[in-house]
Design an enzyme around this catalytic site. Sequence first.
Site, short mmCIF file in Angstrom:
data_model
loop_
_atom_site.label_atom_id
_atom_site.label_comp_id
_atom_site.label_asym_id
_atom_site.label_seq_id
_atom_site.Cartn_x
_atom_site.Cartn_y
_atom_site.Cartn_z
CE LYS A 286 -3.82 -2.43 2.34
NZ LYS A 286 -4.60 -2.56 3.60
CE1 TYR B 108 -9.10 -3.56 0.50
CE2 TYR B 108 -8.39 -1.43 -0.35
CZ TYR B 108 -8.12 -2.60 0.33
OH TYR B 108 -6.86 -2.83 0.83
CG PHE C 174 -13.30 0.66 7.49
CD1 PHE C 174 -12.72 0.09 6.37
CD2 PHE C 174 -14.01 -0.16 8.37
CE1 PHE C 174 -12.84 -1.27 6.12
CE2 PHE C 174 -14.13 -1.53 8.13
CZ PHE C 174 -13.54 -2.09 7.00
NE ARG D 200 -5.82 -12.84 4.74
CZ ARG D 200 -6.61 -11.77 4.84
NH1 ARG D 200 -6.55 -10.80 3.92
NH2 ARG D 200 -7.44 -11.64 5.84
CB THR E 24 -7.15 -7.06 9.52
OG1 THR E 24 -7.49 -8.17 8.67
CG2 THR E 24 -7.62 -5.76 8.88
NE ARG F 109 -2.04 -6.05 6.99
CZ ARG F 109 -3.14 -6.63 6.55
NH1 ARG F 109 -3.69 -7.64 7.22
NH2 ARG F 109 -3.72 -6.21 5.43
CG ASN G 200 -3.44 -2.80 7.06
OD1 ASN G 200 -3.35 -2.28 5.94
ND2 ASN G 200 -4.41 -3.63 7.39
CG HIS H 59 -4.79 -6.43 -0.56
ND1 HIS H 59 -6.04 -6.56 0.01
CD2 HIS H 59 -4.80 -7.25 -1.64
CE1 HIS H 59 -6.76 -7.42 -0.70
NE2 HIS H 59 -6.02 -7.85 -1.71
CD GLU I 141 -8.16 -9.35 -4.02
OE1 GLU I 141 -7.00 -9.74 -3.76
OE2 GLU I 141 -9.02 -9.12 -3.14
#
Length: 148
Positions: free
Chosen positions: A9, A49, A57, A85, A91, A102, A112, A115, A126
């Site tokens: 990100k 998203y 949010f 993951r 998250t 993270r 964070n 993704h 995706e």
Amino acid sequence: MEQTFIMIKPDGVQRGLVGEIIGRFEKKGFTLKGLKLLTVDQAFAEKHYADLSAKPFFNGLVEYIISGPVVAMVWEGKNVVTTGRKIIGATNPAESAPGTIRGDFAIDIGRNVIHGSDAVESARKEIGLWFPEGVANWSSSLHPWIYE
Ligand code: DAT
Ligand code: MG
């Protein structure tokens, strides 16, 4: 072989974490199949998203993702969605274990750093959204040293 979509990100790019993050996936033994730096617009971020559009949010999340360049990647390997993951961590960085990306590099949930697709099916969607041109067709010569 399974593939997943991983995106560093804007905060991860600004903070100079690109090499560190790529290194973690590389050293694990996963294969890099697609990689690009790009800035996405609001409509694209909303599409990425879309499942979260009802969340309070959502607008802040979209603003954050379009605030600077991101690094979009496709990684391949056995169980790469689930293991990816795990490498990324929970998250909310307050709950991400040390040793995860993270857990090591983030504090707030809204910053964070990274993704990762949450399932094989969302990974497929995706990858199609972010890499409509397709990904590289190659296989690493290290394969027999990583898989038995
Ligand atoms: P993940 O990125 O771990 O798959 P998600 O898909 O549920 O998590 O949410 C996407 C992103 O939205 C997440 O990385 C950070 C943000 N987010 C999630 N839950 C949030 C919350 N309760 N408050 C603020 N931002 C949140
Ligand atoms: Mg998610």
